[in-house]
Design a protein around this motif. Structure first.
Motif, PDB file in Angstrom:
ATOM      1  N   VAL A  94       1.719 -11.178  -2.788  1.00 26.53           N
ATOM      2  CA  VAL A  94       0.708 -10.837  -2.600  1.00 26.53           C
ATOM      3  C   VAL A  94       0.491 -10.075  -1.121  1.00 26.53           C
ATOM      4  CG1 VAL A  94      -1.748 -11.801  -2.030  1.00 26.53           C
ATOM      5  CG2 VAL A  94      -0.498 -12.869  -3.805  1.00 26.53           C
ATOM      6  N   SER A  95      -0.069  -8.681  -1.253  1.00 26.18           N
ATOM      7  CA  SER A  95      -0.381  -8.343   0.007  1.00 26.18           C
ATOM      8  C   SER A  95      -1.838  -8.112   0.346  1.00 26.18           C
ATOM      9  CB  SER A  95       0.378  -6.836   0.052  1.00 26.18           C
ATOM     10  OG  SER A  95      -0.200  -6.033  -0.787  1.00 26.18           O
ATOM     11  N   GLY A  96      -2.390  -8.319   1.696  1.00 23.03           N
ATOM     12  CA  GLY A  96      -3.766  -8.243   1.867  1.00 23.03           C
ATOM     13  C   GLY A  96      -3.865  -7.143   3.069  1.00 23.03           C
ATOM     14  N   ALA A  97      -4.926  -6.443   2.923  1.00 22.22           N
ATOM     15  CA  ALA A  97      -4.977  -5.126   4.046  1.00 22.22           C
ATOM     16  C   ALA A  97      -6.449  -5.369   4.645  1.00 22.22           C
ATOM     17  CB  ALA A  97      -4.955  -3.864   2.903  1.00 22.22           C
ATOM     18  N   ASP A  98      -6.354  -4.417   5.730  1.00 24.18           N
ATOM     19  CA  ASP A  98      -7.628  -4.132   6.542  1.00 24.18           C
ATOM     20  C   ASP A  98      -8.888  -3.610   5.848  1.00 24.18           C
ATOM     21  OD1 ASP A  98      -7.326  -5.062   8.962  1.00 24.18           O
ATOM     22  OD2 ASP A  98      -7.490  -3.053  10.191  1.00 24.18           O
ATOM     23  N   ASN A  99      -8.698  -3.188   4.766  1.00 22.21           N
ATOM     24  CA  ASN A  99      -9.859  -2.530   4.015  1.00 22.21           C
ATOM     25  C   ASN A  99     -10.357  -3.477   2.904  1.00 22.21           C
ATOM     26  OD1 ASN A  99      -7.938  -2.387   2.051  1.00 22.21           O
ATOM     27  ND2 ASN A  99      -7.983  -0.337   1.688  1.00 22.21           N
ATOM     28  N   GLY A 100      -9.796  -4.911   3.012  1.00 19.14           N
ATOM     29  CA  GLY A 100     -10.516  -5.856   2.017  1.00 19.14           C
ATOM     30  C   GLY A 100      -9.666  -5.554   0.611  1.00 19.14           C
ATOM     31  N   THR A 101      -8.496  -5.090   0.671  1.00 20.93           N
ATOM     32  CA  THR A 101      -8.030  -4.996  -0.843  1.00 20.93           C
ATOM     33  C   THR A 101      -6.739  -5.912  -0.745  1.00 20.93           C
ATOM     34  OG1 THR A 101      -6.746  -3.069  -0.232  1.00 20.93           O
ATOM     35  CG2 THR A 101      -8.721  -2.710  -1.575  1.00 20.93           C
ATOM     36  N   VAL A 102      -6.675  -6.748  -2.056  1.00 20.88           N
ATOM     37  CA  VAL A 102      -5.405  -7.468  -2.359  1.00 20.88           C
ATOM     38  C   VAL A 102      -4.724  -7.091  -3.330  1.00 20.88           C
ATOM     39  CG1 VAL A 102      -4.831  -9.706  -2.857  1.00 20.88           C
ATOM     40  CG2 VAL A 102      -6.634  -9.598  -1.586  1.00 20.88           C
ATOM     41  N   HIS A 103      -3.508  -6.668  -3.060  1.00 17.12           N
ATOM     42  CA  HIS A 103      -2.518  -6.236  -4.253  1.00 17.12           C
ATOM     43  C   HIS A 103      -1.618  -7.106  -4.745  1.00 17.12           C
ATOM     44  CE1 HIS A 103      -3.124  -1.298  -4.050  1.00 17.12           C
ATOM     45  NE2 HIS A 103      -4.279  -2.333  -3.766  1.00 17.12           N
ATOM     46  N   LEU A 104      -1.323  -7.514  -5.842  1.00 19.21           N
ATOM     47  CA  LEU A 104      -0.273  -8.550  -6.369  1.00 19.21           C
ATOM     48  C   LEU A 104       0.713  -7.628  -7.177  1.00 19.21           C
ATOM     49  CD1 LEU A 104      -3.402  -9.839  -6.856  1.00 19.21           C
ATOM     50  CD2 LEU A 104      -2.116 -11.812  -7.193  1.00 19.21           C
ATOM     51  N   TRP A 105       1.874  -8.149  -6.788  1.00 18.04           N
ATOM     52  CA  TRP A 105       3.434  -7.205  -7.346  1.00 18.04           C
ATOM     53  C   TRP A 105       4.272  -8.253  -7.690  1.00 18.04           C
ATOM     54  CZ3 TRP A 105       2.985  -2.375  -5.243  1.00 18.04           C
ATOM     55  CH2 TRP A 105       2.302  -2.164  -4.047  1.00 18.04           C
ATOM     56  N   ASP A 106       4.972  -7.654  -8.736  1.00 17.37           N
ATOM     57  CA  ASP A 106       5.947  -8.565  -9.406  1.00 17.37           C
ATOM     58  C   ASP A 106       7.331  -8.310  -8.349  1.00 17.37           C
ATOM     59  OD1 ASP A 106       7.804  -9.813 -11.187  1.00 17.37           O
ATOM     60  OD2 ASP A 106       8.463  -7.961 -11.688  1.00 17.37           O
ATOM     61  N   TRP A 107       7.718  -9.554  -7.797  1.00 15.03           N
ATOM     62  CA  TRP A 107       8.798  -9.353  -6.671  1.00 15.03           C
ATOM     63  C   TRP A 107      10.185  -8.495  -7.205  1.00 15.03           C
ATOM     64  CZ3 TRP A 107       8.965 -10.902  -1.766  1.00 15.03           C
ATOM     65  CH2 TRP A 107      10.279 -10.814  -0.872  1.00 15.03           C
ATOM     66  N   ARG A 108      10.331  -8.936  -8.375  1.00 15.68           N
ATOM     67  CA  ARG A 108      11.774  -8.262  -9.004  1.00 15.68           C
ATOM     68  C   ARG A 108      11.711  -6.689  -9.128  1.00 15.68           C
ATOM     69  NH1 ARG A 108      14.291  -7.224 -13.731  1.00 15.68           N
ATOM     70  NH2 ARG A 108      12.257  -8.153 -14.703  1.00 15.68           N
ATOM     71  N   THR A 109      10.830  -6.012  -9.752  1.00 16.92           N
ATOM     72  CA  THR A 109      10.712  -4.803  -9.853  1.00 16.92           C
ATOM     73  C   THR A 109       9.805  -4.098  -9.179  1.00 16.92           C
ATOM     74  OG1 THR A 109       8.754  -5.204 -11.658  1.00 16.92           O
ATOM     75  CG2 THR A 109      11.197  -5.288 -12.504  1.00 16.92           C
ATOM     76  N   GLY A 110       8.831  -4.797  -8.250  1.00 15.29           N
ATOM     77  CA  GLY A 110       7.903  -4.171  -7.282  1.00 15.29           C
ATOM     78  C   GLY A 110       6.958  -3.386  -8.259  1.00 15.29           C
ATOM     79  N   TYR A 111       6.361  -4.060  -9.389  1.00 11.84           N
ATOM     80  CA  TYR A 111       5.398  -3.341 -10.155  1.00 11.84           C
ATOM     81  C   TYR A 111       4.255  -3.883  -9.749  1.00 11.84           C
ATOM     82  CZ  TYR A 111       2.385  -2.868 -14.275  1.00 11.84           C
ATOM     83  OH  TYR A 111       1.071  -2.706 -14.929  1.00 11.84           O
TER      84      TYR A 111
END
Length: 493
Positions: free
Chosen positions: A407-424
């Motif tokens: 999970v990555s959280g950013a200054d603009n209020g967005t949260v992105h969820l990624w598959d660790w192995r593939t980076g999808y």
């Protein structure tokens, strides 16, 4: 009917999007084979690889049997009758497959391998395949001889572009609780080892302890005189540690809810802290461009880790080497030797400030977040693994669970969820801000998984704490992976 008018800018982008949608399905398809250019390419390869032997006579086989060395060959592949083969001619002539094998048995092993490779394909084979499909593999007898360590010629083997493996399916996450109570930005979170409660630090100068199951406030701790930037709960003692922009690092005894120790030494705001998992050591990092290692009991400053040239924004500890990892606004990540108190490796791949670092709970790897990219690395030397591109914002925080959800959280209020192995990137969330807050107050400052890894807690700029959990009703059929095999783009820098 009134036609809605659009600006040229809008119409242009609509046209671009339409064009993109028309051709997006074709970009991964192989280019159709052009016979003429393919034949030219093969002839060029042929001349480059086998130029020195193309002048040699072509061997023919009669009824499946190889010719004897003394057999005459005429103009169509055989020498004319009456021409005797000299010793030199016999050496120049390409031997048959049976000849190669018998010769290989007589030669020493290394010489056998070299000769086998040299005669892997007869000139006749080469001519026969010049205009056809490229050779996918050499003759079987050559493969058997090459297994001993001979060099394999790959010039005529088609190269496939590497493709991203199919990512693991993860259920989507959904918001199920919003907790209000702080009067300022919520800057930090930590979950206690028993998974009963969690603690948050805020710009309102308070530390609050919340019940994890109900989301109710249990306790407020006051003592800092500025924003609380970092909190950590010890798994080895009933202590809570906090640090803030007031340069203070405090140790709270949770049996009495009082500060029992101060760690003095930082010259500027303290931005983050972490506890070593197995020894009684606390590590803090600061705007004074240093990280400091403290003995929890004696309050002694064991090491001052110097080397960064700008604010050290994040610090992480682990059992194995390297035991301390720091990320800084000078764009570098440093891996530290805890015993010597010196830098073990400096990673300079990021182009912008590194505000977040997270360690994988099971693998010997970690990730770092920066506005240019999220990058994955391998311990102990910090070897680069891959880039996770697409979260184009200032990334303040990263979290990862055992299931491989990053999970990555950013200054603009967005949260992105990624598959660790593939980076999808399988999900993007932009939560609605608290009523009464401005849209600009939509920032994620910290996020963490609870110890059951079933809940994700985020600390936000709208003064709330949001709790997410996986959607239990989702299946791979109802939420399929919107994934196309793509050429991997893994840059080093």
């Amino acid at each position: 009917v009134e036609v809605q008018k659009h600006s040229v800018h809008t119409l242009l982008f609509r046209s671009l999007k339409r064009t993109h949608d028309m051709f997006v399905s074709d970009h991964a398809k192989p280019v159709s084979l052009d016979e003429k250019s393919h034949k030219v390419k093969m002839l060029v390869k042929l001349r480059t690889e086998y130029g020195p032997v193309l002048h040699m006579p072509v061997l023919k086989e009669v009824r499946g049997k190889p010719l004897n060395p003394s057999d005459p060959i005429d103009s169509s592949g055989y020498l004319p009758a009456g021409v005797a083969l000299t010793a030199d001619t016999q050496l120049q002539k390409m031997p048959s497959e049976a000849g190669v094998q018998s010769m290989a048995l007589a030669l020493p092993p290394s010489q056998a391998r070299q000769d086998a490779v040299r005669t892997a394909a007869s000139v006749g084979d080469i001519h026969r395949h010049a205009g056809g499909a490229e050779r996918s593999q050499p003759p079987q007898h050559t493969l058997a001889l090459m297994e001993g360590g001979g060099m394999k010629n790959t010039a005529l083997v088609p190269r496939k572009a590497p493709t991203m493996p199919k990512p693991q399916w993860h259920p989507p996450w959904k918001l199920y609780r919003v907790i209000s109570g702080h009067l300022g930005w919520v800057r930090s979170i930590a979950v206690e080892p028993g998974n009963q409660w969690f603690v948050t630090g805020s710009a309102d100068r308070t530390i609050k302890i919340w019940d994890l199951a109900s989301g109710k406030l249990k306790l407020s701790l006051t003592g800092h005189i500025s924003t609380v930037r970092g909190v950590a709960v010890s798994s080895r003692s009933p202590y809570l540690f906090s640090c803030g922009e007031d340069k203070q690092v405090k140790c709270w005894d949770l049996e009495y809810n009082k500060v029992i120790r101060h760690y003095h030494g930082h010259l500027s705001a303290v931005y983050d802290l972490d506890l070593h998992p197995t020894i009684d050591v606390l590590v803090t990092c600061s705007r004074d461009a240093t990280a400091r290692v403290w003995d929890i009991r004696t309050k002694a400053n064991v090491h001052t880790l110097t080397g960064h040239t700008n604010t050290v924004a994040t610090v992480k500890c682990q059992n194995s080497e390297p035991q301390i990892i720091t990320g800084s606004h000078d764009t570098t990540i440093r891996l530290w030797d805890l015993i010597a108190g010196k830098t073990r490796a400096t990673l300079t791949n990021h182009k912008k400030s590194v505000r977040a670092v997270v360690l994988h709970p099971r693998q010997y790897t970690f990730a770092s977040g920066s506005p240019d990219n999220i990058k994955q690395w391998k311990f102990p030397d910090g070897n680069f693994i891959q880039n996770l591109s697409g979260h184009n914002a200032i990334i303040n925080t990263l979290a990862v669970n055992s299931d491989g959800v990053l999970v990555s959280g950013a200054d603009n209020g967005t949260v992105h969820l990624w598959d660790w192995r593939t980076g999808y990137n399988f999900q993007r969330i932009h939560a609605v801000v608290q009523p009464g807050s401005l849209d600009s107050e939509s920032g994620i400052f910290a996020c963490v998984f609870d110890h059951s890894e079933s809940r994700l807690i985020t600390a936000e700029a709208d003064k709330t704490i949001k709790v997410y959990k996986e959607d239990d009703t989702a299946t791979e059929e109802t939420h399929p992976i919107n994934w196309k095999p793509e050429i991997i783009k893994r840059k080093r820098f």
